[in-house]
Design an enzyme around this catalytic site. Structure first.
Site, PDB file in Angstrom:
ATOM      1  N   ASN A   1      41.671  -2.112  -0.605  1.00 26.19           N
ATOM      2  CA  ASN A   1      42.376  -2.805  -0.882  1.00 26.19           C
ATOM      3  C   ASN A   1      43.889  -2.740  -1.246  1.00 26.19           C
ATOM      4  O   ASN A   1      44.066  -2.016  -2.317  1.00 26.19           O
ATOM      5  CB  ASN A   1      41.812  -4.347  -1.582  1.00 26.19           C
ATOM      6  CG  ASN A   1      43.254  -5.526  -1.804  1.00 26.19           C
ATOM      7  OD1 ASN A   1      43.793  -4.845  -0.791  1.00 26.19           O
ATOM      8  ND2 ASN A   1      42.328  -6.283  -2.136  1.00 26.19           N
TER       9      ASN A   1
ATOM     10  N   ARG B   1      40.451  -3.947   3.810  1.00 25.86           N
ATOM     11  CA  ARG B   1      41.319  -5.147   3.690  1.00 25.86           C
ATOM     12  C   ARG B   1      42.385  -5.735   4.414  1.00 25.86           C
ATOM     13  O   ARG B   1      43.097  -5.186   4.005  1.00 25.86           O
ATOM     14  CB  ARG B   1      41.217  -6.384   2.322  1.00 25.86           C
ATOM     15  CG  ARG B   1      41.899  -8.096   2.756  1.00 25.86           C
ATOM     16  CD  ARG B   1      42.124  -7.518   0.918  1.00 25.86           C
ATOM     17  NE  ARG B   1      43.162  -8.917   1.261  1.00 25.86           N
ATOM     18  CZ  ARG B   1      43.730  -9.575  -0.231  1.00 25.86           C
ATOM     19  NH1 ARG B   1      44.102  -8.825  -0.677  1.00 25.86           N
ATOM     20  NH2 ARG B   1      44.073 -11.242   0.193  1.00 25.86           N
TER      21      ARG B   1
ATOM     22  N   HIS C   1      42.399 -16.089   2.373  1.00 30.09           N
ATOM     23  CA  HIS C   1      41.043 -16.085   1.680  1.00 30.09           C
ATOM     24  C   HIS C   1      39.304 -16.234   2.125  1.00 30.09           C
ATOM     25  O   HIS C   1      38.121 -16.485   1.360  1.00 30.09           O
ATOM     26  CB  HIS C   1      41.713 -17.787   0.600  1.00 30.09           C
ATOM     27  CG  HIS C   1      41.983 -17.556  -0.700  1.00 30.09           C
ATOM     28  ND1 HIS C   1      42.461 -18.027  -1.203  1.00 30.09           N
ATOM     29  CD2 HIS C   1      42.451 -15.727  -1.418  1.00 30.09           C
ATOM     30  CE1 HIS C   1      43.078 -18.004  -2.025  1.00 30.09           C
ATOM     31  NE2 HIS C   1      43.273 -16.773  -1.691  1.00 30.09           N
TER      32      HIS C   1
ATOM     33  N   ARG D   1      53.040 -19.976  -7.566  1.00 27.46           N
ATOM     34  CA  ARG D   1      52.634 -20.896  -6.147  1.00 27.46           C
ATOM     35  C   ARG D   1      53.171 -21.817  -5.901  1.00 27.46           C
ATOM     36  O   ARG D   1      51.418 -22.280  -6.470  1.00 27.46           O
ATOM     37  CB  ARG D   1      52.025 -20.144  -4.869  1.00 27.46           C
ATOM     38  CG  ARG D   1      52.347 -18.707  -4.281  1.00 27.46           C
ATOM     39  CD  ARG D   1      51.143 -18.892  -2.808  1.00 27.46           C
ATOM     40  NE  ARG D   1      51.222 -17.279  -2.805  1.00 27.46           N
ATOM     41  CZ  ARG D   1      49.922 -16.888  -2.183  1.00 27.46           C
ATOM     42  NH1 ARG D   1      48.755 -17.216  -3.426  1.00 27.46           N
ATOM     43  NH2 ARG D   1      49.785 -15.401  -2.208  1.00 27.46           N
TER      44      ARG D   1
ATOM     45  N   GLU E   1      34.123 -10.440  -2.419  1.00 30.91           N
ATOM     46  CA  GLU E   1      34.734  -9.802  -1.531  1.00 30.91           C
ATOM     47  C   GLU E   1      34.709  -8.369  -0.693  1.00 30.91           C
ATOM     48  O   GLU E   1      34.214  -8.209   0.197  1.00 30.91           O
ATOM     49  CB  GLU E   1      36.388 -10.081  -1.694  1.00 30.91           C
ATOM     50  CG  GLU E   1      36.589 -11.747  -2.094  1.00 30.91           C
ATOM     51  CD  GLU E   1      37.764 -11.854  -2.258  1.00 30.91           C
ATOM     52  OE1 GLU E   1      38.262 -10.920  -3.204  1.00 30.91           O
ATOM     53  OE2 GLU E   1      38.626 -11.745  -0.685  1.00 30.91           O
TER      54      GLU E   1
END
Ligand code: ADP
Length: 395
Positions: free
Chosen positions: A10, A87, A176, A237, A381
């Protein structure tokens, strides 16, 4: 056939997260993180059963860092690596599943750069470095957006003029997806329900947060949009704000778009509300000590999460349960309790002892008798990326 080994990568703009996944082992034989890539402080942290080690690699770029990582990975894989799974953040409308990386698919990822100008170039530099170092190994791209390509137009279109979608790809994509796919399948397994005939609300709550309606194994709606800024309150965020906030800040404070974008992505969310931290652990302690900002951030986070989950129920034909995952979802009994307190009308009632038990990787059902199912499911993941890579090798 011996159990196969997949390296999962990733790549961020200045970091590389990696994990060696063996299909027969529950834990990763080797994993780690390269940080501060491209600077004098570049360093690689390795973690295995033998312990932890950090190696300085001053000024290493992605390829130089990967060149240091790969011999150790091969060693941990007993000299036999079967493939590499990458990823990739944005697959646009082109990728609705994971894909073998070829010249053609790489060109399509490049074509999506304008949709993810920070993430896709970093993902691509990791992919190119891995291909240069291991040209003979199959490499697979796994997209955060792909799972949501099953959303119907009424969920993914914005109510703005059509040419912005048709000519410029402006629509809701969602993110996601790899995590949401993994945990919704796990939830079906854990409860003995067929994934192709079950409906779940899922809350992935990490530094980034999103909700999803998963019907029969497919995403029907999700809270993130064109970018990961839309939807829930997150670490830094803002999630949803009035779209006219940009104009208001420009008009009243003279701020330009870059400053407003930075505010909403980096200075808002839990951090902005609390004035203290983006980290839920810190906020949980501060809230217990009565810090007003931490109390407010926690309350807004949980209320907005509940509101989003209730909205997601519109995407489902049936509701078998609610799944919590991600660092906050897997660990914060307090967030789960407060959020479910707002969702009584959907038939959720918590068993407090079971809720308290499910932290630090403990999965399970946490509902009281007579309630719809509520599950805590640790996400993985890396495992999902490795499973996708293996499936493409088998095909
Ligand atoms: P990322 O999105 O970067 O993968 P994680 O899924 O690791 O992030 O989630 C990070 C968040 O999880 C942080 O806000 C962190 O404080 C929170 N978290 C981790 N452990 C706990 C805990 N025991 N209680 C509350 N929050 C926790």
């Amino acid at each position: 056939m011996p159990a196969r080994n997949i390296l999962v990568i990733n790549c961020g703009s200045s970091s590389i997260k990696f994990a060696l996944v063996n299909e027969a082992q529950a834990t990763f034989p080797l994993q780690g993180l390269a940080e501060c890539i491209g600077t004098a402080e570049a360093v690689i942290h390795f973690e295995s059963a033998a312990g932890k080690e950090s190696v300085k690699v001053p000024n290493a770029d992605h390829q130089a860092a990967l060149a240091q990582i790969l011999p150790r990975v091969e060693d941990a894989a007993g000299g036999h690596l079967d493939g590499i799974g990458h990823r990739v953040v944005h697959g646009g409308e082109k990728f609705f599943a994971s894909t073998l990386l070829t010249d053609e698919t790489l060109a399509s990822i490049e074509a999506n750069i304008q949709l993810a100008p920070l993430h896709n170039p970093a993902n691509l530099s990791g992919i190119h470095a891995a291909i240069n170092l291991f040209p003979e190994l199959p490499q697979v791209g796994v997209f955060d957006t792909a799972f949501h390509q099953t959303m119907p137009p009424h969920a993914y279109r914005y109510a703005i003029p059509g040419f912005l979608y048709e000519e410029h790809g402006v629509r809701r994509y969602g993110f996601h997806g790899t995590s949401l796919r993994f945990v919704s399948r796990r939830a079906a397994e854990m409860t003995g329900l067929p994934v192709e005939n079950s409906g779940w609300l899922v809350a992935h709550l990490g530094n980034g947060c999103s909700t999803c309606a998963v019907q029969n194994g497919e995403s029907r709606d999700t809270s993130m949009g064109l970018t990961p800024l839309e939807g829930l309150v997150m670490g830094t965020r803002s999630g949803d704000v009035d779209p006219s906030l940009h104009y208001f800040l420009n008009r009243t404070l003279g701020w330009d778009l870059a400053k407003i974008d930075n505010l909403l992505n980096k200075e808002s969310g839990l951090k902005g509300l609390s004035g203290l931290s983006n980290d839920m652990r810190t906020l949980a302690d501060a809230r217990n000590a009565g810090h007003p900002g931490a109390v407010l951030a926690f309350e807004v986070f949980c209320y907005r999460l509940a509101k989003s989950l209730a909205a997601m129920s519109c995407g489902l034909d049936s509701l078998d349960g609610l799944v919590f995952t991600g660092g906050i979802g897997e660990n914060s009994a307090a967030v789960r309790q407060r959020t479910l307190g707002h969702l009584k009308l959907l038939g959720f009632k918590l068993d407090d002892a079971a809720n308290a038990r499910c932290t630090r990787g403990v999965s399970g059902e946490i509902q009281a008798e007579g309630s719809r199912r509520i599950l805590v499911v640790p996400t993985n993941e890396e495992r999902q990326i490795a499973l996708d890579t293996l499936a493409l090798l088998d095909a």
